[in-house]
Write an enzyme that holds these catalytic residues in place. Structure first.
Site, mmCIF file in Angstrom:
data_model
loop_
_atom_site.group_PDB
_atom_site.id
_atom_site.type_symbol
_atom_site.label_atom_id
_atom_site.label_comp_id
_atom_site.label_asym_id
_atom_site.label_seq_id
_atom_site.Cartn_x
_atom_site.Cartn_y
_atom_site.Cartn_z
ATOM 1 N N HIS A 7 0.229 -1.061 -0.084
ATOM 2 C CA HIS A 7 -0.092 -0.034 -0.363
ATOM 3 C C HIS A 7 0.790 1.650 0.157
ATOM 4 O O HIS A 7 2.398 0.810 -0.155
ATOM 5 C CB HIS A 7 -1.089 0.181 1.001
ATOM 6 C CG HIS A 7 -0.460 0.107 2.720
ATOM 7 N ND1 HIS A 7 0.412 1.071 2.823
ATOM 8 C CD2 HIS A 7 0.596 -0.836 3.957
ATOM 9 C CE1 HIS A 7 0.591 1.171 4.474
ATOM 10 N NE2 HIS A 7 1.084 0.046 5.016
ATOM 11 N N CYS A 11 3.126 -4.509 6.864
ATOM 12 C CA CYS A 11 2.972 -4.196 5.306
ATOM 13 C C CYS A 11 4.050 -3.823 4.742
ATOM 14 O O CYS A 11 5.455 -3.584 5.317
ATOM 15 C CB CYS A 11 1.837 -3.566 5.065
ATOM 16 S SG CYS A 11 0.207 -4.125 6.173
#
Length: 203
Positions: free
Chosen positions: A159, A175
């Protein structure tokens, strides 16, 4: 199209342990053998040591981006705040058409736009997920799939981030972070079910 069922095979050390030098040819052949229901002529290779991600197409690097993996290192266990290693797939692409810097909460566009921080020591007030989301699903039982090591249930994404100044070094909560313009580009270049291999290369 739904992928073919995958046999529960143990991953070789270079993939599951993610502690041996990555070789694109080896990885491509390994993916083709172990995941025949997926296209293996295009995949993403995340090098957590170099803090880079490459798009491999037909054995060649067709794109490369600086990233940030987890500040706490590599690991798959729930609650570890670490980045899981091994083979994943892009389970879902989220955020098409959202403006650069759009802030997502629980994968929903909040309508707010983040202030992008470019200084290496600038901290955001939140762990913002921005611009685009590629939600990863682990493909290796016991490594990143199932039980307490399931990447999908851990909400492991590729992301955008508002802490762009920290890219190039571990900084995330598990992440894989990218520049906002970079994740927009990547989003348009890969499809759902694209395989993503996360390794740490020896230097």
């Amino acid at each position: 199209m739904e992928p073919l069922p995958l046999p529960p095979q143990a991953a070789p050390p270079a993939m599951a342990g993610a502690n041996q030098g990555a070789n694109v040819d080896f990885i491509a052949k390994d993916l083709a053998q172990r995941f025949p229901g997926y296209h293996t002529d295009r995949f993403l290779l995340v090098d957590a040591t170099a803090q880079k991600m490459q798009l491999i197409e037909n054995g060649r690097v067709s794109g490369e981006w600086v990233i940030s993996t987890a500040l706490k290192g590599l690991g798959s266990r729930k609650g570890s705040d670490q980045t899981p290693t091994g083979v994943h797939r892009i389970a879902q692409k989220i955020g098409e058409g959202a403006p650069l810097g759009a802030i997502f909460k629980a994968r929903q566009n909040t309508g707010r736009i983040a202030t992008i921080l470019t200084g290496p020591d600038q901290d955001s007030t939140e762990d913002n997920v921005t611009t685009r989301i590629l939600w990863l699903d682990g493909m290796e039982p016991g490594v990143n799939q199932g039980g307490s090591v399931d990447s999908h249930e851990r909400y492991i994404y590729i992301h955008g981030t508002d802490e762009e100044g920290k890219l190039g070094r571990p900084a995330s909560h598990g992440c894989i972070r990218m520049r906002n313009r970079d994740v927009m580009e990547l989003f348009d270049r890969v499809d759902e079910n694209t395989l993503v291999v996360v390794v740490a290369q020896k230097r």
